[in-house]
Write a protein that holds these residues in place. Structure first.
Motif, PDB file in Angstrom:
ATOM      1  N   GLY A 158      98.346  28.918  44.129  1.00 48.27           N
ATOM      2  CA  GLY A 158      98.713  28.824  42.721  1.00 48.27           C
ATOM      3  C   GLY A 158      99.395  27.508  42.401  1.00 48.27           C
ATOM      4  O   GLY A 158      99.670  27.194  41.244  1.00 48.27           O
ATOM      5  N   THR A 159      99.686  26.713  43.442  1.00 50.34           N
ATOM      6  CA  THR A 159     100.378  25.444  43.220  1.00 50.34           C
ATOM      7  C   THR A 159      99.391  24.281  43.107  1.00 50.34           C
ATOM      8  O   THR A 159      99.799  23.135  42.905  1.00 50.34           O
ATOM      9  CB  THR A 159     101.330  25.138  44.396  1.00 50.34           C
ATOM     10  N   GLY A 160      98.116  24.571  43.275  1.00 49.54           N
ATOM     11  CA  GLY A 160      97.101  23.502  43.243  1.00 49.54           C
ATOM     12  C   GLY A 160      96.873  22.888  44.615  1.00 49.54           C
ATOM     13  O   GLY A 160      96.369  21.777  44.743  1.00 49.54           O
ATOM     14  N   LYS A 161      97.205  23.637  45.680  1.00 48.80           N
ATOM     15  CA  LYS A 161      97.111  23.034  47.019  1.00 48.80           C
ATOM     16  C   LYS A 161      95.666  22.838  47.475  1.00 48.80           C
ATOM     17  O   LYS A 161      95.398  21.959  48.280  1.00 48.80           O
ATOM     18  CB  LYS A 161      97.924  23.834  48.039  1.00 48.80           C
ATOM     19  N   THR A 162      94.721  23.629  46.943  1.00 52.26           N
ATOM     20  CA  THR A 162      93.328  23.437  47.374  1.00 52.26           C
ATOM     21  C   THR A 162      92.856  22.042  46.960  1.00 52.26           C
ATOM     22  O   THR A 162      92.258  21.319  47.765  1.00 52.26           O
ATOM     23  CB  THR A 162      92.413  24.515  46.752  1.00 52.26           C
ATOM     24  N   ARG A 164      99.771  32.974  37.081  1.00 51.36           N
ATOM     25  CA  ARG A 164      99.273  31.699  37.617  1.00 51.36           C
ATOM     26  C   ARG A 164      99.116  30.668  36.503  1.00 51.36           C
ATOM     27  O   ARG A 164      98.931  31.022  35.353  1.00 51.36           O
ATOM     28  CB  ARG A 164      97.932  31.925  38.323  1.00 51.36           C
ATOM     29  N   THR A 185      97.387  16.194  34.661  1.00 53.92           N
ATOM     30  CA  THR A 185      98.449  15.707  35.547  1.00 53.92           C
ATOM     31  C   THR A 185      98.349  16.397  36.899  1.00 53.92           C
ATOM     32  O   THR A 185      98.077  17.601  36.960  1.00 53.92           O
ATOM     33  CB  THR A 185      99.854  16.082  34.997  1.00 53.92           C
ATOM     34  N   ASP A 214      91.943  33.152  43.995  1.00 59.17           N
ATOM     35  CA  ASP A 214      92.291  32.419  42.785  1.00 59.17           C
ATOM     36  C   ASP A 214      91.564  33.031  41.600  1.00 59.17           C
ATOM     37  O   ASP A 214      90.447  32.661  41.272  1.00 59.17           O
ATOM     38  CB  ASP A 214      91.918  30.941  42.948  1.00 59.17           C
ATOM     39  N   TYR A 226      91.927  18.740  34.195  1.00 57.84           N
ATOM     40  CA  TYR A 226      93.300  18.525  34.665  1.00 57.84           C
ATOM     41  C   TYR A 226      93.792  17.180  34.175  1.00 57.84           C
ATOM     42  O   TYR A 226      93.109  16.174  34.318  1.00 57.84           O
ATOM     43  CB  TYR A 226      93.385  18.525  36.202  1.00 57.84           C
ATOM     44  N   PHE A 256      96.538  11.123  37.689  1.00 57.55           N
ATOM     45  CA  PHE A 256      95.599  11.176  38.813  1.00 57.55           C
ATOM     46  C   PHE A 256      95.167   9.762  39.208  1.00 57.55           C
ATOM     47  O   PHE A 256      94.950   9.490  40.393  1.00 57.55           O
ATOM     48  CB  PHE A 256      94.386  12.041  38.456  1.00 57.55           C
ATOM     49  N   GLN A 315     100.042  18.082  44.771  1.00 62.27           N
ATOM     50  CA  GLN A 315      98.994  17.049  44.716  1.00 62.27           C
ATOM     51  C   GLN A 315      99.626  15.656  44.674  1.00 62.27           C
ATOM     52  O   GLN A 315      99.196  14.745  45.387  1.00 62.27           O
ATOM     53  CB  GLN A 315      98.094  17.270  43.496  1.00 62.27           C
TER      54      GLN A 315
HETATM   55  P1  AMP Z   1      95.371  26.775  44.247  1.00 59.10           P
HETATM   56  O1  AMP Z   1      96.840  26.704  44.510  1.00 59.10           O
HETATM   57  O2  AMP Z   1      94.634  25.733  44.958  1.00 59.10           O
HETATM   58  O3  AMP Z   1      94.844  28.153  44.488  1.00 59.10           O
HETATM   59  O4  AMP Z   1      95.123  26.441  42.688  1.00 59.10           O
HETATM   60  C1  AMP Z   1      95.580  27.275  41.658  1.00 59.10           C
HETATM   61  C2  AMP Z   1      94.900  26.983  40.324  1.00 59.10           C
HETATM   62  O5  AMP Z   1      95.396  25.779  39.743  1.00 59.10           O
HETATM   63  C3  AMP Z   1      93.381  26.837  40.407  1.00 59.10           C
HETATM   64  O6  AMP Z   1      92.813  27.662  39.416  1.00 59.10           O
HETATM   65  C4  AMP Z   1      93.117  25.393  40.075  1.00 59.10           C
HETATM   66  O7  AMP Z   1      91.902  25.251  39.357  1.00 59.10           O
HETATM   67  C5  AMP Z   1      94.315  25.016  39.207  1.00 59.10           C
HETATM   68  N1  AMP Z   1      94.697  23.589  39.322  1.00 59.10           N
HETATM   69  C6  AMP Z   1      94.659  22.829  40.424  1.00 59.10           C
HETATM   70  N2  AMP Z   1      95.113  21.601  40.159  1.00 59.10           N
HETATM   71  C7  AMP Z   1      95.461  21.580  38.850  1.00 59.10           C
HETATM   72  C8  AMP Z   1      96.005  20.579  37.985  1.00 59.10           C
HETATM   73  N3  AMP Z   1      96.310  19.363  38.402  1.00 59.10           N
HETATM   74  N4  AMP Z   1      96.236  20.914  36.704  1.00 59.10           N
HETATM   75  C9  AMP Z   1      95.955  22.165  36.268  1.00 59.10           C
HETATM   76  N5  AMP Z   1      95.441  23.147  37.022  1.00 59.10           N
HETATM   77  C10 AMP Z   1      95.197  22.863  38.321  1.00 59.10           C
END
Ligand code: AMP
Length: 495
Positions: free
Chosen positions: A48-52, A337, A23, A309, A21, A3, A28
């Protein structure tokens, strides 16, 4: 990549560290550096990919300089559903805990008053569903001329929900010079057209082929004879599910969500419901009950459940096969997830096969079948036993279960036999058709009598059990009724 290498501010990095987190996820890693430079982003990524965090973290860094003015928000995030908007607000609370930013949520189903107060105070971040946003705008309570960053999330869902004209309108109301971060799981032509019109030389970040399903999800198709049998098939699947913790059950129609929810509760399952016709407070309460584990099943429509989520969902059941194949990808993405394993079971009738074919071609692979195929399914009761067609109630209750030979002789014993109703086995290694098992099976979702009492649930009444109600003496005719009776000839005029 770490990060620290992404260029995020110290405050944001500290919040990320607290989140645990270590990595950045691929979306991201790809999106954050150009987003911090002010570039437009076209992110093709599913939930689920951490896009938020891929859009929240750079926004937080960029918002550290400058202040919001009354009625003139600085950034705008558009979400297709109220739940998603609320979820993004939670992300801002989590990642922005070291910032003193005003975050306002504009969603339908909640009173205007509180929302207006927040806008009046000056919102650094405005998270909104398109309808409520434009409602505020049209009432003159909000100006969009101060928007520095516009996020359009779940664009393909916006398309499905008919929001594209609203999105186009918003894009014309915000300054031309704003930065746009645009996310969609799939790129149908209408969405491509939108990005061509409103994104300026975007950086394209694609983390996986559009509409791929996670490898951590075990996908299974289960044949069912017809709509009337699906509730029983579902109950059997829930009861026999291995490693069951909780499940989201999807229906295609809101009406069916309510019907299925009532039916599950009636059968002693601990279940909630979530669909667009429920008021916002009820939706939030249902969702919270599921997230907290107060109920282990939640029956949903696509709109209500899109992108939610809930990190630890063990099973997804498609009570109906989705008619849009992209919905299948989104639905089953509620499980498996963050690298966990999950199971997605889809109940299929013969009429659904064309949709199953579309899904398989979209995800690029065949989905395994379990349980008996259509050919091996027992015929419906009403075709095998025409005399049973008399009462719709009895007929409905007995469908979905092959009558035992002894039952054909003694229908009155059917009630007891239903107690042994055979769950379709899942989680069995491939090869050879799984047998229908006769053993009784309890999963946490199927409340046992004591569990039920502890949860204050009532025990299903006898007539609510799976078995058909026996009317009067059933098919048994006492011999005295079979004795010939001498009837007097009727007089003229008598009936
Ligand atoms: P999203 O795709 O934004 O709905 O995120 C899916 C899940 O991944 C959420 O529960 C986040 O808290 C988690 N998340 C987001 N970024 C990371 C990361 N870098 N490492 C681990 N988990 C993450």
């Amino acid at each position: 990549m770490t990060f620290e290498e992404l260029g995020l501010s110290q405050k944001v990095l500290a919040a990320v560290q607290t989140s645990g987190y270590t990595t950045p996820t691929p979306i991201q890693a790809q999106a954050i550096p150009p987003a911090l430079q002010g570039r437009d982003i076209l992110g093709i990524a599913q939930t689920g990919t951490g896009k938020t965090a891929a859009f929240t973290l750079p926004m937080l860094s960029r918002l550290e300089s400058g202040r919001a003015r009354a009625r003139v928000p600085r950034t705008l995030i558009l979400e297709p559903t109220r739940e998603l908007a609320a979820q993004v607000e939670e992300s801002f609370a989590k990642y922005g805990k070291n910032h003193r930013l005003n975050v306002a949520l504009l969603i339908g189903g909640v009173s205007f008053g509180d929302q207006e107060t927040k806008i009046m105070r000056g919102a650094d971040v405005l998270i909104a569903t398109p309808g409520r946003l434009l409602d505020f705008f049209d009432r003159g309570k909000l100006l969009l001329t101060g928007i520095e960053i516009l996020v359009i999330d779940e664009a393909d869902r916006m398309l499905d929900m008919g929001f594209i004209p609203d999105i186009e309108r918003v894009c014309k109301l915000v300054p031309f010079t704003r930065q746009t971060l645009f996310f969609s799981a799939t790129m149908p032509p209408e969405i491509t057209r939108l990005t061509e019109a409103f994104l300026h030389n975007p950086i394209r970040c694609e983390v996986s082929r559009a509409a791929t399903t996670a490898v951590t999800i075990r996908q299974i198709l289960v044949a069912s004879r017809g709509h009337a049998d699906k509730r029983e098939t579902l109950r059997n699947l829930i009861r026999s599910a291995e490693n069951f913790k909780n499940a989201i059950i999807f229906c295609n129609r809101k009406r069916d969500v309510a019907i299925l929810h009532r039916s599950l509760v009636k059968h002693g399952f601990s279940a909630g419901a979530l669909h667009g016709d429920m008021d916002q407070l009820a939706r939030m309460a249902s969702l919270d009950a599921f997230k907290n584990g107060d109920v282990s099943l939640i029956v949903c429509s696509d709109v209500a459940a899109r992108g939610l989520d809930i990190p630890d969902v063990s099973h997804v059941f498609n009570f109906d096969v989705p008619t849009h194949s992209e919905d299948y990808v989104h639905r089953i993405g509620r499980t498996g997830r963050a690298g966990r394993s999950g199971v997605a079971l889809t109940i299929v009738t013969e009429d659904d096969m064309k949709y199953v074919d579309q899904i398989q071609s979209l995800i690029g692979k065949a989905i395994d079948w379990e349980g008996p195929g259509f050919d091996a399914l027992p015929p419906p009761m009403e075709t095998s036993r025409p005399q049973e067609r008399r009462g719709e109630r009895g007929q409905r209750r007995d469908r979905g279960r092959r009558p035992a030979a002894s039952e054909r002789e003694a229908p009155i014993r059917r009630q007891a036999a239903v107690e042994r109703e055979a769950p379709v086995s899942i989680g069995r290694p491939r090869g050879g058709r799984p047998r229908l098992e006769e053993e009784s099976f309890r999963s946490p979702a199927c409340a046992a009598p004591t569990d039920r009492r502890e949860r204050g649930e009532r025990r299903p009444r006898r007539h609510e059990d799976d078995g058909p109600p026996v009317v009067g003496l059933g098919d048994h005719v006492p011999s005295f009724l079979l004795r010939p009776v001498a009837l007097k000839p009727a007089k003229v005029g008598e009936e």
